[in-house]
Design a protein around this motif. Structure first.
Motif, PDB file in Angstrom:
ATOM      1  N   MET A   1      66.898  27.168 -12.883  1.00 44.76           N
ATOM      2  CA  MET A   1      65.615  27.694 -13.366  1.00 44.76           C
ATOM      3  C   MET A   1      65.004  26.775 -14.422  1.00 44.76           C
ATOM      4  SD  MET A   1      66.939  31.619 -13.470  1.00 44.76           S
ATOM      5  CE  MET A   1      65.831  32.155 -14.756  1.00 44.76           C
ATOM      6  N   ALA A   2      65.850  26.157 -15.251  1.00 45.68           N
ATOM      7  CA  ALA A   2      65.347  25.248 -16.290  1.00 45.68           C
ATOM      8  C   ALA A   2      64.882  23.931 -15.689  1.00 45.68           C
ATOM      9  CB  ALA A   2      66.438  25.000 -17.330  1.00 45.68           C
ATOM     10  N   GLU A   3      65.618  23.430 -14.708  1.00 50.32           N
ATOM     11  CA  GLU A   3      65.298  22.119 -14.127  1.00 50.32           C
ATOM     12  C   GLU A   3      64.211  22.195 -13.068  1.00 50.32           C
ATOM     13  OE1 GLU A   3      69.011  20.608 -12.729  1.00 50.32           O
ATOM     14  OE2 GLU A   3      69.719  20.059 -14.743  1.00 50.32           O
ATOM     15  N   GLN A   4      64.135  23.318 -12.323  1.00 51.93           N
ATOM     16  CA  GLN A   4      63.128  23.482 -11.270  1.00 51.93           C
ATOM     17  C   GLN A   4      62.465  24.850 -11.425  1.00 51.93           C
ATOM     18  OE1 GLN A   4      64.243  22.133  -7.242  1.00 51.93           O
ATOM     19  NE2 GLN A   4      66.239  21.574  -8.078  1.00 51.93           N
ATOM     20  N   PRO A   5      61.546  24.986 -12.347  1.00 51.16           N
ATOM     21  CA  PRO A   5      60.891  26.286 -12.562  1.00 51.16           C
ATOM     22  C   PRO A   5      60.278  26.821 -11.265  1.00 51.16           C
ATOM     23  CG  PRO A   5      60.317  24.753 -14.319  1.00 51.16           C
ATOM     24  CD  PRO A   5      61.056  23.953 -13.293  1.00 51.16           C
ATOM     25  N   GLY A   6      60.479  28.124 -11.038  1.00 46.86           N
ATOM     26  CA  GLY A   6      59.967  28.758  -9.829  1.00 46.86           C
ATOM     27  C   GLY A   6      60.905  28.714  -8.646  1.00 46.86           C
ATOM     28  N   SER A   7      62.060  28.078  -8.805  1.00 47.55           N
ATOM     29  CA  SER A   7      62.996  27.938  -7.673  1.00 47.55           C
ATOM     30  C   SER A   7      63.835  29.186  -7.436  1.00 47.55           C
ATOM     31  CB  SER A   7      63.929  26.747  -7.893  1.00 47.55           C
ATOM     32  OG  SER A   7      64.651  26.897  -9.109  1.00 47.55           O
ATOM     33  N   VAL A   8      63.896  30.089  -8.412  1.00 47.03           N
ATOM     34  CA  VAL A   8      64.621  31.356  -8.263  1.00 47.03           C
ATOM     35  C   VAL A   8      63.597  32.492  -8.367  1.00 47.03           C
ATOM     36  CG1 VAL A   8      66.479  32.822  -9.133  1.00 47.03           C
ATOM     37  CG2 VAL A   8      66.686  30.335  -9.305  1.00 47.03           C
ATOM     38  N   ARG A   9      63.520  33.294  -7.315  1.00 47.01           N
ATOM     39  CA  ARG A   9      62.505  34.341  -7.257  1.00 47.01           C
ATOM     40  C   ARG A   9      63.137  35.680  -6.885  1.00 47.01           C
ATOM     41  NH1 ARG A   9      56.868  32.601  -6.720  1.00 47.01           N
ATOM     42  NH2 ARG A   9      56.781  30.345  -7.043  1.00 47.01           N
ATOM     43  N   GLY A  10      62.354  36.729  -7.051  1.00 48.03           N
ATOM     44  CA  GLY A  10      62.814  38.071  -6.712  1.00 48.03           C
ATOM     45  C   GLY A  10      62.034  38.657  -5.559  1.00 48.03           C
ATOM     46  N   PHE A  11      62.718  39.444  -4.746  1.00 53.30           N
ATOM     47  CA  PHE A  11      62.086  40.247  -3.700  1.00 53.30           C
ATOM     48  C   PHE A  11      62.298  41.697  -4.088  1.00 53.30           C
ATOM     49  CE2 PHE A  11      62.709  42.764   0.222  1.00 53.30           C
ATOM     50  CZ  PHE A  11      61.433  42.643   0.757  1.00 53.30           C
ATOM     51  N   VAL A  12      61.221  42.379  -4.462  1.00 55.85           N
ATOM     52  CA  VAL A  12      61.328  43.739  -4.990  1.00 55.85           C
ATOM     53  C   VAL A  12      60.990  44.742  -3.894  1.00 55.85           C
ATOM     54  CG1 VAL A  12      60.524  45.350  -6.741  1.00 55.85           C
ATOM     55  CG2 VAL A  12      60.655  42.904  -7.272  1.00 55.85           C
ATOM     56  N   SER A  13      61.875  45.729  -3.709  1.00 58.16           N
ATOM     57  CA  SER A  13      61.626  46.799  -2.741  1.00 58.16           C
ATOM     58  C   SER A  13      62.230  48.092  -3.286  1.00 58.16           C
ATOM     59  CB  SER A  13      62.245  46.456  -1.389  1.00 58.16           C
ATOM     60  OG  SER A  13      63.666  46.586  -1.420  1.00 58.16           O
ATOM     61  N   LYS A  14      62.051  49.169  -2.533  1.00 59.02           N
ATOM     62  CA  LYS A  14      62.639  50.456  -2.912  1.00 59.02           C
ATOM     63  C   LYS A  14      63.884  50.746  -2.081  1.00 59.02           C
ATOM     64  CE  LYS A  14      58.295  52.473  -4.519  1.00 59.02           C
ATOM     65  NZ  LYS A  14      57.317  53.583  -4.376  1.00 59.02           N
ATOM     66  N   ALA A  15      64.629  49.706  -1.750  1.00 59.03           N
ATOM     67  CA  ALA A  15      65.846  49.852  -0.948  1.00 59.03           C
ATOM     68  C   ALA A  15      66.864  50.745  -1.658  1.00 59.03           C
ATOM     69  CB  ALA A  15      66.464  48.486  -0.675  1.00 59.03           C
ATOM     70  N   ASN A  16      67.681  51.413  -0.858  1.00 59.76           N
ATOM     71  CA  ASN A  16      68.814  52.153  -1.415  1.00 59.76           C
ATOM     72  C   ASN A  16      69.892  51.170  -1.854  1.00 59.76           C
ATOM     73  OD1 ASN A  16      68.213  55.073  -0.998  1.00 59.76           O
ATOM     74  ND2 ASN A  16      68.018  54.417   1.130  1.00 59.76           N
ATOM     75  N   PHE A  17      70.684  51.609  -2.821  1.00 57.16           N
ATOM     76  CA  PHE A  17      71.801  50.802  -3.310  1.00 57.16           C
ATOM     77  C   PHE A  17      72.951  51.745  -3.634  1.00 57.16           C
ATOM     78  CE2 PHE A  17      73.975  49.068  -7.178  1.00 57.16           C
ATOM     79  CZ  PHE A  17      74.629  48.018  -6.541  1.00 57.16           C
ATOM     80  N   TRP A  18      74.118  51.475  -3.030  1.00 55.94           N
ATOM     81  CA  TRP A  18      75.291  52.296  -3.270  1.00 55.94           C
ATOM     82  C   TRP A  18      76.348  51.442  -3.955  1.00 55.94           C
ATOM     83  CZ3 TRP A  18      72.708  52.599   1.535  1.00 55.94           C
ATOM     84  CH2 TRP A  18      72.062  53.822   1.780  1.00 55.94           C
ATOM     85  N   ASP A  19      76.528  51.677  -5.229  1.00 52.85           N
ATOM     86  CA  ASP A  19      77.463  50.922  -6.061  1.00 52.85           C
ATOM     87  C   ASP A  19      78.880  51.459  -5.865  1.00 52.85           C
ATOM     88  OD1 ASP A  19      78.727  49.499  -8.039  1.00 52.85           O
ATOM     89  OD2 ASP A  19      77.486  50.221  -9.681  1.00 52.85           O
ATOM     90  N   ILE A  20      79.843  50.568  -5.655  1.00 52.75           N
ATOM     91  CA  ILE A  20      81.242  51.002  -5.568  1.00 52.75           C
ATOM     92  C   ILE A  20      82.098  50.231  -6.575  1.00 52.75           C
ATOM     93  CG2 ILE A  20      81.146  51.861  -3.208  1.00 52.75           C
ATOM     94  CD1 ILE A  20      82.306  49.232  -2.228  1.00 52.75           C
ATOM     95  N   GLY A  21      81.499  49.914  -7.725  1.00 54.56           N
ATOM     96  CA  GLY A  21      82.191  49.080  -8.698  1.00 54.56           C
ATOM     97  C   GLY A  21      83.329  49.753  -9.433  1.00 54.56           C
ATOM     98  N   THR A  22      83.242  51.064  -9.651  1.00 57.67           N
ATOM     99  CA  THR A  22      84.288  51.813 -10.344  1.00 57.67           C
ATOM    100  C   THR A  22      84.701  52.992  -9.466  1.00 57.67           C
ATOM    101  OG1 THR A  22      82.797  53.366 -11.448  1.00 57.67           O
ATOM    102  CG2 THR A  22      83.181  51.252 -12.554  1.00 57.67           C
ATOM    103  N   PRO A  23      85.840  53.623  -9.736  1.00 59.26           N
ATOM    104  CA  PRO A  23      86.224  54.791  -8.940  1.00 59.26           C
ATOM    105  C   PRO A  23      85.161  55.885  -8.911  1.00 59.26           C
ATOM    106  CG  PRO A  23      88.130  54.008 -10.130  1.00 59.26           C
ATOM    107  CD  PRO A  23      86.957  53.199 -10.623  1.00 59.26           C
ATOM    108  N   GLU A  24      84.512  56.157 -10.042  1.00 56.04           N
ATOM    109  CA  GLU A  24      83.493  57.197 -10.053  1.00 56.04           C
ATOM    110  C   GLU A  24      82.254  56.768  -9.276  1.00 56.04           C
ATOM    111  OE1 GLU A  24      81.304  60.614 -10.541  1.00 56.04           O
ATOM    112  OE2 GLU A  24      83.461  60.211 -10.559  1.00 56.04           O
ATOM    113  N   ASP A  25      81.853  55.494  -9.411  1.00 56.16           N
ATOM    114  CA  ASP A  25      80.750  54.982  -8.590  1.00 56.16           C
ATOM    115  C   ASP A  25      81.073  55.137  -7.106  1.00 56.16           C
ATOM    116  OD1 ASP A  25      79.237  54.127 -10.786  1.00 56.16           O
ATOM    117  OD2 ASP A  25      80.162  52.139 -10.780  1.00 56.16           O
TER     118      ASP A  25
END
Length: 324
Positions: free
Chosen positions: A201-225
Motif C-alpha cells: 500500500m505504501a509503495e503502490q497506492p491504490g493496489s489494495v482495495r475493498g469489495f463491500v457487500s452484505k454477504a453473510n459471514f459465519w465465524d468459527i474462530g472460537t468454540p462459542e463462535d
C-alpha cells in the motif's frame, strides 16, 4: 466477469483460539450443521467455477485430508501445500505459488461466507487492484479489527480490535495477483495484513482495495463462535435442529438443547446437555448435566485451561465473548 478458477484455502493454522476442540480436529475439519467446514467451503468455491484448489497444511493435516481427498466429489481438483514450519498468511501463499499456476487466484480463510465471487472478480478487474478484500459493513469493534477505505474503495489502513473509529469487516476472502507474493523468499514465515500488504500500500497506492457487500459471514474462530455459527447455518438452511454426527447415539431420556454432537458420541440415560459441543468418540455418562461446555476425550494436559474431569470426558467451559 468470471471468477479466477484457482484458489488457495488457508487451512494450516494451529487453531489456538479454538481449543480444546482443535485438539481433536483441525478447525477446517469440524462439522457445521452436518458437513465439515472445509467441504462446505469447497462446495461454495465450485459453485463459482473455482475448480483448482490448493490447501496448505500443517496442524492435524490428516483430519483435513480425510474430509477432502482429491476433491472430486466436491467438484474440485484438490492439491496440498505442506508447511513445516507454519508460514503465515503471506508465507503460505508464497510457498503454494508453484501449485497455483495462475496469475490471479482466490485466497480464502476457513471461516464461511456466501460472498458473490463473480461480482467481486468484476470489481477486482475493473479497479486494476493487485489485492481485493471481501468486506462487509462494520461489525463488533470490541472483538474484530477493521479495514479502512477511502471513497474510491482503496484500502487506506488496518485497525485493531477495540477501536472507536468505523471500519469495514474482512470476511476472509481475497482475490490476489501472484506478483504480490512472488518476490518474497520461500519458506520464510510472513504475514499479509501486518506486513506485506502495508508495504504494498505504501509503495503502490491504490493496489489494495475493498469489495463491500452484505454477504453473510459465519465465524468459527472460537468454540462459542463455532456453536453459534453452526446453529445459524442450520437455521439458514431450514433445519429444525443440528444433525448429529455419524454413528452417534442418544438415549431417549437424554435432553439436548442447542448441542452439537460430532462422530461416535454416546449420550447415556438422563443426561442434560445445554449449549454444549461434544467431540469425536466421547461417552457422556448417565446423569451428566453440563451447560456451555466443550467436551473432549482425555487427550493430555491442557496447559492454562480449567478442566472438569467426569470419568471418560473432559468438559471445558466455553468462555463468553462479552467484554466488560
Amino acid at each position: 466477469m468470471p471468477c479466477p478458477d484457482a484458489a488457495l484455502v488457508l487451512t494450516a493454522g494451529m487453531g489456538t483460539r479454538f481449543r480444546p476442540l482443535s485438539l481433536v480436529r483441525a478447525k477446517p475439519a469440524v462439522p457445521i450443521a452436518g458437513e465439515s467446514a472445509i467441504r462446505r467451503l469447497l462446495r461454495w468455491l465450485s459453485r463459482f467455477d473455482v475448480r483448482n484448489v490448493v490447501l496448505n497444511l500443517h496442524y492435524r493435516p490428516e483430519t483435513i485430508t480425510a474430509e477432502v481427498g482429491d476433491g472430486t466429489d466436491l467438484g474440485v481438483s484438490a492439491r496440498y501445500s505442506w508447511e513445516q514450519p507454519i508460514l503465515g498468511s503471506a508465507g503460505g501463499p508464497r510457498h503454494a505459488l508453484p501449485l497455483l499456476e495462475r496469475e490471479t487466484f482466490v485466497i480464502s480463510n476457513s471461516d464461511l461466507t456466501d460472498v458473490d465471487l463473480h461480482a467481486m472478480a468484476e470489481s477486482h478487474a475493473h479497479s486494476g487492484a493487485l489485492v481485493t478484500l471481501a468486506l462487509t459493513p462494520d461489525w463488533d469493534r470490541l472483538r474484530y479489527g477493521g479495514v479502512g477505505l477511502d471513497q474510491r474503495g482503496v484500502v487506506t489502513h488496518f485497525v485493531s480490535k477495540g477501536r472507536t473509529e468505523p471500519a469495514h469487516h474482512f470476511v476472509g476472502v481475497q482475490i490476489v495477483h501472484r506478483s504480490v507474493f512472488s518476490g518474497l523468499p520461500d519458506g520464510v514465515p510472513l504475514e499479509s495484513f501486518s506486513g506485506v500488504y502495508r508495504t504494498l500500500m505504501a509503495e503502490q497506492p491504490g493496489s489494495v482495495r475493498g469489495f463491500v457487500s452484505k454477504a453473510n459471514f459465519w465465524d468459527i474462530g472460537t468454540p462459542e463462535d463455532y456453536r453459534a455459527s453452526s446453529l445459524s447455518v442450520a437455521r439458514y438452511e431450514g433445519m429444525s435442529e443440528i444433525p448429529r454426527g455419524q454413528r452417534s447415539l442418544v438415549a431417549s431420556s437424554a435432553r439436548l438443547i442447542d448441542t452439537i454432537l460430532w462422530d461416535d458420541v454416546v449420550v447415556e440415560e438422563d443426561c442434560e446437555l445445554i449449549r454444549c459441543i461434544v467431540t469425536d468418540g466421547v461417552r457422556i455418562p448417565r446423569g451428566t448435566k453440563l451447560t456451555d461446555a466443550s467436551v473432549t476425550p482425555v487427550l493430555g494436559p491442557l496447559t492454562g485451561e480449567y478442566r472438569m474431569l467426569t470419568r471418560e470426558l473432559v468438559a471445558t467451559p466455553i468462555a463468553s465473548n462479552h467484554v466488560e
